[in-house]
Design an enzyme around this catalytic site. Structure first.
Site, short mmCIF file in Angstrom:
data_model
loop_
_atom_site.label_atom_id
_atom_site.label_comp_id
_atom_site.label_asym_id
_atom_site.label_seq_id
_atom_site.Cartn_x
_atom_site.Cartn_y
_atom_site.Cartn_z
N ARG A 1 2.00 8.74 -1.82
CA ARG A 1 3.33 8.17 -2.00
C ARG A 1 4.39 8.96 -1.23
O ARG A 1 5.44 8.41 -0.89
CB ARG A 1 3.72 8.15 -3.49
CG ARG A 1 2.91 7.19 -4.34
CD ARG A 1 3.43 7.19 -5.78
NE ARG A 1 4.87 6.98 -5.77
CZ ARG A 1 5.73 7.67 -6.54
NH1 ARG A 1 5.30 8.60 -7.36
NH2 ARG A 1 7.03 7.41 -6.48
N LYS B 1 11.26 10.45 2.84
CA LYS B 1 10.88 9.34 1.96
C LYS B 1 12.06 8.88 1.11
O LYS B 1 12.39 7.69 1.06
CB LYS B 1 9.72 9.76 1.05
CG LYS B 1 9.37 8.72 -0.03
CD LYS B 1 8.30 9.22 -0.96
CE LYS B 1 8.86 10.05 -2.10
NZ LYS B 1 9.19 9.26 -3.29
N ASN B 2 12.70 9.84 0.44
CA ASN B 2 13.77 9.47 -0.49
C ASN B 2 14.97 8.88 0.23
O ASN B 2 15.69 8.05 -0.34
CB ASN B 2 14.19 10.68 -1.32
CG ASN B 2 13.12 11.09 -2.33
OD1 ASN B 2 12.27 10.29 -2.70
ND2 ASN B 2 13.15 12.35 -2.76
N CYS C 1 6.61 8.21 -11.18
CA CYS C 1 5.87 9.37 -11.68
C CYS C 1 6.21 9.65 -13.14
O CYS C 1 7.35 9.48 -13.57
CB CYS C 1 6.21 10.61 -10.85
SG CYS C 1 5.44 10.63 -9.23
N ARG D 1 13.58 9.20 -17.41
CA ARG D 1 14.63 9.15 -16.39
C ARG D 1 15.30 7.79 -16.50
O ARG D 1 15.02 6.87 -15.74
CB ARG D 1 14.03 9.37 -15.00
CG ARG D 1 13.43 10.76 -14.84
CD ARG D 1 13.08 11.06 -13.40
NE ARG D 1 11.88 10.35 -12.99
CZ ARG D 1 11.42 10.35 -11.74
NH1 ARG D 1 12.06 11.00 -10.80
NH2 ARG D 1 10.31 9.70 -11.44
N ASP E 1 12.14 19.05 -6.66
CA ASP E 1 10.96 18.52 -5.99
C ASP E 1 10.17 19.59 -5.23
O ASP E 1 9.14 19.29 -4.63
CB ASP E 1 11.35 17.40 -5.03
CG ASP E 1 11.55 16.08 -5.75
OD1 ASP E 1 11.21 15.98 -6.94
OD2 ASP E 1 12.04 15.12 -5.12
#
Length: 422
Positions: A401, A22-23, A118, A123, A309
Site C-alpha cells: 500500500r 503516497k499521502n 490500517c 480515527r 509514520d
C-alpha cells in the site's frame, strides 16, 4: 499470499531513489473532481493505494489514465456520472473520505461510505464533517454512509477551527473551500508538506490560497477551477524509512530526491543517535558513524515534529541501540502493534499505554513475524536486515500500500531480500 524473506547481516551501500509521496498523491487525485478540465500528476508512486483511489474515482465517472508506467496520472472529471462513493471501495482506505469535499463543493451533494484502512486505533471523520457543516452543508449519517447536501447556491466561506490538528480534515476543508462562496479561514490547520503540495496544485488550478505550511490557511473561493500539471512531492516517509536502513546495518546509502526540509526533526534524532545525514546535490547521504546507534527518546508530533509514520521504523533501530530509549506516541493510540513482533526477534520492549521503553540488545535474531499495518511491515523488514539469520515477514499486502519495489531498492544496496509465497 506473499511474504518477504530477509537474510540479515549484510552492510548496505549504494543509492535508493525515493518515490513521490503516497499521502500527497492520494490527496491530489480527488482534486480532479473540482474541475471539468484535465489534471496531470507527475512523479506519482506506483502503489496499491493509488490503484484503490483510481478505482474510486472511476466509479464516480472520472477518467484516470496511468502513463509512463504509472509515473504520470492523467485525470479528467468532465462528465461525472455519480456522487456515490461505495462501501466496497471506500472501506479499503481512509483517504477515500477526501472525495467528500470536492463532490460537495462542485455538485452540491455527496454520498460517501465511512472509510476503512490500517487498524491503528480509532480515527473518526467527525472533523471532516464539522468542516463541511461550518460551510453550510447538512450532514446525515445513516446506513454507514455520509449523506451530505450543500445549501442553495453552494458552500459558503466560513471560519473552521479544528480542536486538534488533523491532516485529512485540513485537506478536505481546503479542497471544498476552493469553490465555496466567500473567504474560508482554516485555523489550527495541519502544516505537513502534503498540505503545502495540495495548496500548490490547487493554486495552479486557479485557487486563491494563502498560508499553507502555517497553522492558518485562508482560501478565497472562486467560481471554477481549471486544469493543471503538478509534480507530486517526494515521499518523506519512504525517505525516512530508507535513511534508517544503513543506520541499522552499517554502510552508506544516498537517498536520491531526498530533501532535508521534509525530514528535519527526524534527521535531528538520527544525528543524536550517532547517524550522520548530509545533503548532496542529488539528495541525502546517510552513514552510521561509529558502531551501533545510541539510545534516544522520541515523541511523535504533527509536522514539523517527529512523524508518527516513522515511529515503528525508528523503534527497529532503537532495538539494537546502546542504552534505553523511550518512544511516546501522541498521534494514534494502539500504534505499538509491531512491538510484540520485534520481541519475537529478541528485542526488549515494554509498552504501557502510549509509551514504549526500548532497551537495546547486542543483536536481533531472525524469526517469522506478522505485519499488522503499513509502517509496522517495513519496520520488521528493517529489523530483519540487521538480525542474525532469516526473518520471514508475513501479510505484506500492507507493505504494498505504501512502498514500491522494496526488495529491488534494498537488494541494489547489497541486502539479501526476496518476495516469496507462504
Amino acid at each position: 499470499m506473499d511474504a518477504i524473506l530477509v537474510r540479515g547481516g549484510a552492510e548496505l551501500n549504494g543509492e535508493i531513489p525515493i518515490a513521490g509521496a503516497k499521502n500527497a498523491c492520494l490527496t491530489l487525485m480527488p482534486a480532479t473532481l473540482l474541475t471539468d478540465q484535465p489534471l496531470t500528476l507527475t512523479n506519482a508512486p506506483r502503489l496499491s493505494d493509488i490503484l484503490t483511489m483510481t478505482t474510486l474515482l472511476q466509479s464516480l465517472g472520472a477518467e484516470v489514465q496511468p502513463l509512463q508506467g504509472g509515473r504520470v496520472l492523467a485525470l479528467s472529471s468532465h462528465d461525472l456520472t455519480s456522487q456515490h462513493a461505495d462501501y466496497d471501495i471506500v472501506r479499503k482506505m481512509r483517504a477515500s473520505i477526501l472525495v467528500l469535499g470536492p463532490l460537495l463543493a462542485r455538485y452540491g451533494h455527496a454520498e460517501v461510505s465511512l472509510p476503512g484502512g490500517c487498524a491503528i486505533g480509532a480515527r473518526p471523520v467527525d472533523l471532516h464533517l464539522k468542516a463541511m457543516e461550518a460551510m453550510g452543508a447538512q450532514m446525515d449519517l445513516r446506513d454507514g454512509y455520509v449523506h451530505a447536501t450543500a445549501p442553495a447556491g453552494g458552500l459558503r466561506g466560513a471560519v473552521i477551527e479544528f480542536p486538534f490538528v488533523s491532516v485529512g480534515a485540513t485537506e478536505n476543508a481546503l479542497l471544498a473551500a476552493t469553490l465555496a462562496r466567500g473567504t474560508t479561514e482554516i485555523r489550527n490547520a495541519a502544516r505537513e508538506p502534503e498540505i503545502v503540495d495540495l495548496a500548490q496544485c490547487l493554486r495552479r488550478m486557479g485557487a486563491q490560497i494563502e498560508g499553507e505550511g502555517t497553522s492558518t490557511i485562508s482560501v478565497q473561493g472562486v467560481t471554477q477551477l481549471s486544469g493543471a500539471t503538478h509534480p507530486v512531492v517526494t515521499d518523506r516517509i519512504e525517505l525516512g524509512t530508507y535513511m534508517l536502513a544503513p543506520a541499522l546495518t552499517g554502510g552508506t546509502v544516498e537517498c536520491i530526491g531526498g530533501r532535508m526540509d521534509l525530514v528535519a526533526a527526524f534527521a535531528a534524532k538520527l544525528d543524536e543517535a550517532g547517524i550522520e545525514v548530509t545533503e548532496t546535490e542529488r539528495g541525502l547521504r546517510v552513514t552510521r558513524k561509529n558502531g551501533p546507534a545510541r539510545a534516544v527518546n522520541v515523541v511523535t508530533e504533527p509536522f514539523p515534529g517527529f512523524p508518527t509514520d516513522l515511529q515503528a521504523q525508528m523503534m527497529a533501530l532503537l532495538c539494537t541501540a546502546g542504552g534505553t530509549s523511550v518512544l511516546e506516541e501522541r498521534i494514534f493510540e494502539n500504534r505499538f502493534m509491531h512491538a510484540p513482533e520485534l520481541m519475537r526477534m529478541g528485542a526488549k520492549i515494554d509498552v504501557h499505554g502510549g509509551t514504549a521503553t526500548v532497551t537495546g540488545v547486542d543483536r536481533l535474531r531472525g524469526a517469522p513475524v506478522m505485519a499488522t499495518d503499513l509502517r509496522a511491515s517495513v519496520s520488521l523488514i528493517l529489523a530483519g536486515l540487521a538480525a542474525e539469520g532469516e526473518t520471514l515477514v508475513k501479510r505484506v499486502y500492507h507493505l504494498d500500500r505504501g512502498y514500491e519495489r522494496v526488495e529491488e531498492k534494498l537488494r541494489a544496496c547489497g541486502a539479501s531480500i526476496e518476495r516469496v509465497k507462504e
